[in-house]
Write an enzyme that holds these catalytic residues in place. Structure first.
Site, PDB file in Angstrom:
ATOM      1  N   GLY A 179     -24.010   5.247  -2.670  1.00  0.00           N
ATOM      2  CA  GLY A 179     -25.076   5.874  -3.785  1.00  0.00           C
ATOM      3  C   GLY A 179     -24.485   7.246  -4.564  1.00  0.00           C
ATOM      4  O   GLY A 179     -24.847   8.072  -5.106  1.00  0.00           O
ATOM      5  N   LYS A 180     -23.096   7.342  -4.060  1.00  0.00           N
ATOM      6  CA  LYS A 180     -22.328   9.407  -4.158  1.00  0.00           C
ATOM      7  C   LYS A 180     -22.124   8.559  -5.950  1.00  0.00           C
ATOM      8  O   LYS A 180     -22.202   9.694  -6.683  1.00  0.00           O
ATOM      9  CB  LYS A 180     -21.249   9.670  -3.388  1.00  0.00           C
ATOM     10  CG  LYS A 180     -20.300   8.371  -4.344  1.00  0.00           C
ATOM     11  CD  LYS A 180     -18.764   8.996  -2.891  1.00  0.00           C
ATOM     12  CE  LYS A 180     -17.326   8.613  -2.670  1.00  0.00           C
ATOM     13  NZ  LYS A 180     -16.618   9.152  -2.181  1.00  0.00           N
ATOM     14  N   TYR A 195       1.170  -1.267   0.091  1.00  0.00           N
ATOM     15  CA  TYR A 195       0.109   0.124   0.325  1.00  0.00           C
ATOM     16  C   TYR A 195       0.514   1.169   0.189  1.00  0.00           C
ATOM     17  O   TYR A 195       1.937   1.488  -0.018  1.00  0.00           O
ATOM     18  CB  TYR A 195      -0.829  -0.039   1.307  1.00  0.00           C
ATOM     19  CG  TYR A 195      -2.114  -0.667   1.420  1.00  0.00           C
ATOM     20  CD1 TYR A 195      -2.406  -1.720  -0.070  1.00  0.00           C
ATOM     21  CD2 TYR A 195      -2.544  -1.196   2.123  1.00  0.00           C
ATOM     22  CE1 TYR A 195      -3.376  -2.507  -0.108  1.00  0.00           C
ATOM     23  CE2 TYR A 195      -3.717  -1.862   2.191  1.00  0.00           C
ATOM     24  CZ  TYR A 195      -4.128  -2.673   1.181  1.00  0.00           C
ATOM     25  OH  TYR A 195      -5.250  -3.850   1.014  1.00  0.00           O
ATOM     26  N   PRO A 231     -16.370  -3.864   1.574  1.00  0.00           N
ATOM     27  CA  PRO A 231     -18.071  -3.882   2.153  1.00  0.00           C
ATOM     28  C   PRO A 231     -18.612  -3.362   1.107  1.00  0.00           C
ATOM     29  O   PRO A 231     -20.136  -2.908   1.639  1.00  0.00           O
ATOM     30  CB  PRO A 231     -17.820  -3.902   3.771  1.00  0.00           C
ATOM     31  CG  PRO A 231     -17.195  -2.707   4.166  1.00  0.00           C
ATOM     32  CD  PRO A 231     -15.667  -3.550   2.775  1.00  0.00           C
ATOM     33  N   ALA A 255     -18.104  -1.747  -1.567  1.00  0.00           N
ATOM     34  CA  ALA A 255     -18.050  -1.686  -2.765  1.00  0.00           C
ATOM     35  C   ALA A 255     -17.330  -0.854  -3.731  1.00  0.00           C
ATOM     36  O   ALA A 255     -17.669  -0.545  -4.839  1.00  0.00           O
ATOM     37  CB  ALA A 255     -19.145  -2.160  -3.731  1.00  0.00           C
ATOM     38  N   GLY A 256     -16.316  -0.699  -3.197  1.00  0.00           N
ATOM     39  CA  GLY A 256     -14.992   0.301  -3.387  1.00  0.00           C
ATOM     40  C   GLY A 256     -16.338   2.168  -3.598  1.00  0.00           C
ATOM     41  O   GLY A 256     -15.481   3.222  -4.013  1.00  0.00           O
ATOM     42  N   GLY A 257     -16.660   2.061  -2.825  1.00  0.00           N
ATOM     43  CA  GLY A 257     -17.752   3.579  -2.799  1.00  0.00           C
ATOM     44  C   GLY A 257     -18.993   2.807  -3.074  1.00  0.00           C
ATOM     45  O   GLY A 257     -19.859   4.159  -2.945  1.00  0.00           O
ATOM     46  N   LEU A 258     -18.838   1.924  -4.170  1.00  0.00           N
ATOM     47  CA  LEU A 258     -20.636   2.691  -4.744  1.00  0.00           C
ATOM     48  C   LEU A 258     -21.559   2.679  -4.387  1.00  0.00           C
ATOM     49  O   LEU A 258     -22.459   3.210  -4.745  1.00  0.00           O
ATOM     50  CB  LEU A 258     -19.659   1.857  -6.175  1.00  0.00           C
ATOM     51  CG  LEU A 258     -21.094   1.818  -7.284  1.00  0.00           C
ATOM     52  CD1 LEU A 258     -20.434   2.363  -8.227  1.00  0.00           C
ATOM     53  CD2 LEU A 258     -21.189   0.024  -8.125  1.00  0.00           C
ATOM     54  N   LEU A 259     -21.542   1.953  -2.574  1.00  0.00           N
ATOM     55  CA  LEU A 259     -22.749   1.033  -2.775  1.00  0.00           C
ATOM     56  C   LEU A 259     -23.006   2.187  -1.439  1.00  0.00           C
ATOM     57  O   LEU A 259     -23.932   2.817  -0.146  1.00  0.00           O
ATOM     58  CB  LEU A 259     -22.855   0.182  -1.657  1.00  0.00           C
ATOM     59  CG  LEU A 259     -22.960  -0.846  -2.314  1.00  0.00           C
ATOM     60  CD1 LEU A 259     -22.043  -2.556  -1.408  1.00  0.00           C
ATOM     61  CD2 LEU A 259     -24.421  -1.277  -2.582  1.00  0.00           C
TER      62      LEU A 259
END
Length: 332
Positions: free
Chosen positions: A222-223, A55, A214, A216-220
């Site tokens: 909603g932005k 990282y 958890p 989904a890379g920020g998709l969940l």
């Protein structure tokens, strides 16, 4: 808010119900902001920190190890208050032996990680992925050496298929070598494949499960919107990792599902982020999901999931809505 503690698999260790992932530190998130994120997580009761030697995510050869260095500086004077996990196997240099799960690399990698983290041990040392080019016995022997030397307390895996993990457990038991105690898989409402084989194995073998992605890379959250390109500075545009995240989640079906989930969250009167994390926490096999953030305020909705009671009927609705993401199961 106080994050409760939970038993770490069948070990005697207890950790916070949520863990903090740090893979954005040093690229997407500068050190001063990373320190504030760590401060906020700590104040909320999170004592379980996860990182990796490669990282920050999406970095280049000159950024490798930077996240561990940031974390090591922040931990100065407070190391004893935290459960610290890191990983190895990824590419750390130009030589062929500077990667993988060979005895040579793992023994070099743990020493390098400890130096960057400014500590003489990690609580959990994980294989970041499965190195099929190295015999399992060689890898298990190296990890056993690391634990017996005191440089790690426990060992675990990430991104392993169920059959490979089962084989490794069998070999370690047969040869009386240090056994894996945890697995770190990808898991969310948009990726449920591990429910079919990996999670039942973890339940049977008493392994702790600390899922990443958890949200989904920020998709969940909603932005993101399908009619707009990924926003700069997000995981969908983050250096060398951008393509991987777009391949995983940036597609029409995912956005359709997120929109349906957004409606469910609105009806329940809860942020989608909180609902998505609460769904992961509602699975009794899950130990401590990894939450991530590039800004301290992004932790608010994920931290709230610990105190949110997911009604059984609402969970069933979410299960049904995302059943296709189990892959291979018949559609109900």
């Amino acid at each position: 808010m106080s994050i409760p503690q939970i038993q770490f698999g069948r070990t005697g260790l207890k950790v916070s119900r949520l863990a903090l992932g740090t893979m954005t530190f040093g690229l997407q998130t500068e050190e001063s902001v990373a320190d504030r994120i760590l401060d906020k997580a700590s104040e909320a009761g999170i004592n379980f920190l996860d990182t990796a030697n490669v990282y920050p995510l999406g970095g280049t050869p000159d950024t490798v190890g930077r996240t561990e260095e940031i974390l090591g500086r922040w931990l100065t004077g407070r190391r004893s208050r935290f459960i610290l996990a890191t990983k190895a196997v990824g590419v750390m240099g130009p030589q062929e032996w500077e990667r993988g799960a060979s005895r040579k690399h793992l023994l070099d990698a743990i020493d390098a990680s400890l130096k960057r983290l400014q500590t003489d041990y990690v609580d959990l040392y994980q294989l970041h992925s499965d190195d099929t080019g190295t015999p399992l016995d060689e890898t298990l022997e190296a990890l056993d050496t690391i634990v017996r030397s005191g440089r790690a307390r426990y060992v675990g895996v990430s991104n392993f298929l169920a059959w490979r993990l089962a084989t490794a457990l069998g070999r370690s038991d047969l040869r009386r070598l240090t056994r894996f105690v945890s697995v770190q898989p990808r898991y969310s409402l948009l990726f449920r494949e591990i429910e079919r084989e990996l999670l039942p194995l973890c339940e049977a073998e008493g392994l702790a499960v600390i899922p990443y992605n958890p949200l989904a890379g920020g998709l969940l959250t909603g932005k993101h919107r399908p009619d707009s390109p990924p926003a700069p500075g997000t995981r969908f545009t983050l250096g060398t990792a951008a393509g991987r995240y777009q391949d995983r989640y940036w597609n029409e079906r995912s956005f359709q599902t997120v929109e349906a989930l957004r409606e469910v969250a609105a009806q329940a009167g809860v942020p989608l982020t909180t609902l998505a994390m609460a769904w992961v926490l509602a699975n009794p096999i899950i130990t401590a999901p990894l939450l991530g953030a590039s800004k301290p305020e992004q932790l608010d909705d994920t931290l709230a999931a610990v105190g949110y009671r997911l009604d059984p009927s609402l969970k069933e609705r979410l299960d049904t809505l995302t059943h296709e993401y189990r892959f291979g199961d018949a559609v109900r």
